[in-house]
Design a protein around this motif. Structure first.
Motif, PDB file in Angstrom:
ATOM      1  N   ALA A  73      53.691  -5.784  56.473  1.00 21.23           N
ATOM      2  CA  ALA A  73      53.965  -4.601  55.649  1.00 21.23           C
ATOM      3  C   ALA A  73      52.664  -4.096  55.031  1.00 21.23           C
ATOM      4  CB  ALA A  73      54.950  -4.947  54.541  1.00 21.23           C
ATOM      5  N   PRO A  74      52.456  -2.781  55.039  1.00 21.12           N
ATOM      6  CA  PRO A  74      51.251  -2.245  54.395  1.00 21.12           C
ATOM      7  C   PRO A  74      51.293  -2.548  52.892  1.00 21.12           C
ATOM      8  CG  PRO A  74      52.689  -0.461  55.108  1.00 21.12           C
ATOM      9  CD  PRO A  74      53.307  -1.730  55.581  1.00 21.12           C
ATOM     10  N   THR A  75      50.164  -3.022  52.392  1.00 23.58           N
ATOM     11  CA  THR A  75      50.077  -3.436  50.997  1.00 23.58           C
ATOM     12  C   THR A  75      48.810  -2.870  50.384  1.00 23.58           C
ATOM     13  OG1 THR A  75      51.160  -5.493  51.597  1.00 23.58           O
ATOM     14  CG2 THR A  75      50.059  -5.448  49.483  1.00 23.58           C
ATOM     15  N   LEU A  76      48.906  -2.460  49.147  1.00 17.36           N
ATOM     16  CA  LEU A  76      47.743  -1.949  48.427  1.00 17.36           C
ATOM     17  C   LEU A  76      47.236  -3.050  47.515  1.00 17.36           C
ATOM     18  CD1 LEU A  76      46.152   0.692  48.191  1.00 17.36           C
ATOM     19  CD2 LEU A  76      47.597   1.301  46.260  1.00 17.36           C
ATOM     20  N   GLY A  77      45.997  -3.472  47.728  1.00 21.55           N
ATOM     21  CA  GLY A  77      45.397  -4.534  46.924  1.00 21.55           C
ATOM     22  C   GLY A  77      44.456  -3.947  45.887  1.00 21.55           C
ATOM     23  N   LEU A  78      44.581  -4.384  44.658  1.00 22.99           N
ATOM     24  CA  LEU A  78      43.761  -3.884  43.559  1.00 22.99           C
ATOM     25  C   LEU A  78      42.519  -4.743  43.401  1.00 22.99           C
ATOM     26  CD1 LEU A  78      43.634  -1.891  41.151  1.00 22.99           C
ATOM     27  CD2 LEU A  78      44.719  -3.674  39.790  1.00 22.99           C
ATOM     28  N   GLY A  79      41.384  -4.106  43.272  1.00 21.78           N
ATOM     29  CA  GLY A  79      40.151  -4.825  42.983  1.00 21.78           C
ATOM     30  C   GLY A  79      39.065  -4.433  43.958  1.00 21.78           C
ATOM     31  N   PRO A  80      37.858  -4.580  43.552  1.00 27.59           N
ATOM     32  CA  PRO A  80      37.419  -5.182  42.307  1.00 27.59           C
ATOM     33  C   PRO A  80      37.544  -4.214  41.136  1.00 27.59           C
ATOM     34  CG  PRO A  80      35.508  -4.528  43.565  1.00 27.59           C
ATOM     35  CD  PRO A  80      36.729  -4.244  44.420  1.00 27.59           C
ATOM     36  N   LEU A  81      37.672  -4.803  39.967  1.00 28.92           N
ATOM     37  CA  LEU A  81      37.706  -4.054  38.718  1.00 28.92           C
ATOM     38  C   LEU A  81      36.479  -4.484  37.925  1.00 28.92           C
ATOM     39  CD1 LEU A  81      40.497  -3.130  36.448  1.00 28.92           C
ATOM     40  CD2 LEU A  81      38.804  -4.633  35.463  1.00 28.92           C
ATOM     41  N   SER A  82      35.729  -3.530  37.437  1.00 23.90           N
ATOM     42  CA  SER A  82      34.541  -3.876  36.659  1.00 23.90           C
ATOM     43  C   SER A  82      34.473  -3.004  35.415  1.00 23.90           C
ATOM     44  CB  SER A  82      33.278  -3.718  37.502  1.00 23.90           C
ATOM     45  OG  SER A  82      33.176  -2.403  37.993  1.00 23.90           O
ATOM     46  N   VAL A  83      34.010  -3.605  34.341  1.00 26.87           N
ATOM     47  CA  VAL A  83      33.845  -2.911  33.067  1.00 26.87           C
ATOM     48  C   VAL A  83      32.460  -3.264  32.541  1.00 26.87           C
ATOM     49  CG1 VAL A  83      34.707  -2.681  30.697  1.00 26.87           C
ATOM     50  CG2 VAL A  83      36.312  -2.981  32.576  1.00 26.87           C
ATOM     51  N   GLU A  84      31.774  -2.286  32.015  1.00 25.10           N
ATOM     52  CA  GLU A  84      30.460  -2.512  31.435  1.00 25.10           C
ATOM     53  C   GLU A  84      30.548  -3.671  30.432  1.00 25.10           C
ATOM     54  OE1 GLU A  84      27.670  -0.108  28.418  1.00 25.10           O
ATOM     55  OE2 GLU A  84      28.370   1.027  30.146  1.00 25.10           O
ATOM     56  N   PRO A  85      29.640  -4.654  30.528  1.00 31.04           N
ATOM     57  CA  PRO A  85      29.744  -5.831  29.666  1.00 31.04           C
ATOM     58  C   PRO A  85      29.885  -5.527  28.164  1.00 31.04           C
ATOM     59  CG  PRO A  85      28.095  -6.214  31.345  1.00 31.04           C
ATOM     60  CD  PRO A  85      28.521  -4.764  31.469  1.00 31.04           C
ATOM     61  N   SER A  86      29.192  -4.537  27.682  1.00 29.38           N
ATOM     62  CA  SER A  86      29.268  -4.230  26.254  1.00 29.38           C
ATOM     63  C   SER A  86      30.616  -3.646  25.848  1.00 29.38           C
ATOM     64  CB  SER A  86      28.146  -3.277  25.834  1.00 29.38           C
ATOM     65  OG  SER A  86      28.319  -2.023  26.466  1.00 29.38           O
ATOM     66  N   ARG A  87      31.418  -3.224  26.840  1.00 27.43           N
ATOM     67  CA  ARG A  87      32.715  -2.602  26.562  1.00 27.43           C
ATOM     68  C   ARG A  87      33.894  -3.488  26.948  1.00 27.43           C
ATOM     69  NH1 ARG A  87      32.621   2.877  25.677  1.00 27.43           N
ATOM     70  NH2 ARG A  87      34.691   2.356  24.888  1.00 27.43           N
ATOM     71  N   GLN A  88      33.630  -4.698  27.421  1.00 23.09           N
ATOM     72  CA  GLN A  88      34.710  -5.597  27.812  1.00 23.09           C
ATOM     73  C   GLN A  88      35.509  -6.036  26.591  1.00 23.09           C
ATOM     74  OE1 GLN A  88      32.874  -8.658  30.179  1.00 23.09           O
ATOM     75  NE2 GLN A  88      32.544  -7.262  31.888  1.00 23.09           N
ATOM     76  N   GLY A  89      36.801  -6.302  26.785  1.00 21.90           N
ATOM     77  CA  GLY A  89      37.667  -6.740  25.724  1.00 21.90           C
ATOM     78  C   GLY A  89      38.199  -5.599  24.867  1.00 21.90           C
ATOM     79  N   GLN A  90      38.017  -4.358  25.320  1.00 16.55           N
ATOM     80  CA  GLN A  90      38.463  -3.197  24.556  1.00 16.55           C
ATOM     81  C   GLN A  90      39.614  -2.459  25.246  1.00 16.55           C
ATOM     82  OE1 GLN A  90      35.057  -0.742  23.671  1.00 16.55           O
ATOM     83  NE2 GLN A  90      33.846  -2.479  22.988  1.00 16.55           N
ATOM     84  N   GLY A  91      40.193  -3.067  26.275  1.00 11.76           N
ATOM     85  CA  GLY A  91      41.337  -2.474  26.945  1.00 11.76           C
ATOM     86  C   GLY A  91      41.013  -1.496  28.047  1.00 11.76           C
ATOM     87  N   ILE A  92      39.760  -1.354  28.404  1.00 10.16           N
ATOM     88  CA  ILE A  92      39.373  -0.393  29.445  1.00 10.16           C
ATOM     89  C   ILE A  92      39.957  -0.786  30.797  1.00 10.16           C
ATOM     90  CG2 ILE A  92      37.400   0.489  30.758  1.00 10.16           C
ATOM     91  CD1 ILE A  92      35.839   0.402  28.095  1.00 10.16           C
TER      92      ILE A  92
END
Length: 94
Positions: A73-92
């Protein structure tokens, strides 16, 4: 005596060894930018599923999804996801 400006044999060996180590690391664990580049070049890449997070006009995050196959079955895979280190942990990334 060796000509001026020419590295010694030991220095040349060290340079070759460092290059080989660097290439091996890249092959073993590609960085996010390398991985995104590979995905963009693949047939499974669909630009409709590539998104950036902006803070004003500055990009602070990126995510992409690519098509794959799961049990036929065709599947959509998520990733990679990246967030600027100084902005991590802020819900981006959410």
């Amino acid at each position: 005596m060796r000509p001026a400006g020419r590295p010694t044999r030991a220095r040349r060996r060290r340079r070759v060894w460092r290059r080989r180590r660097c290439r091996r690391r890249v092959r073993q664990a590609p960085g996010e930018a390398t991985l995104v580049g590979w995905l963009r070049e693949s047939a499974s890449y669909d630009p409709r599923f590539a998104f950036v997070a902006l803070d004003g006009d500055r990009i602070v995050g990126h995510v992409t999804a690519t098509w794959g196959d799961l049990d036929g079955a065709p599947t959509l895979g998520l990733g990679p996801l990246s967030v600027e280190p100084s902005r991590q942990g802020q819900g981006i990334g959410s």
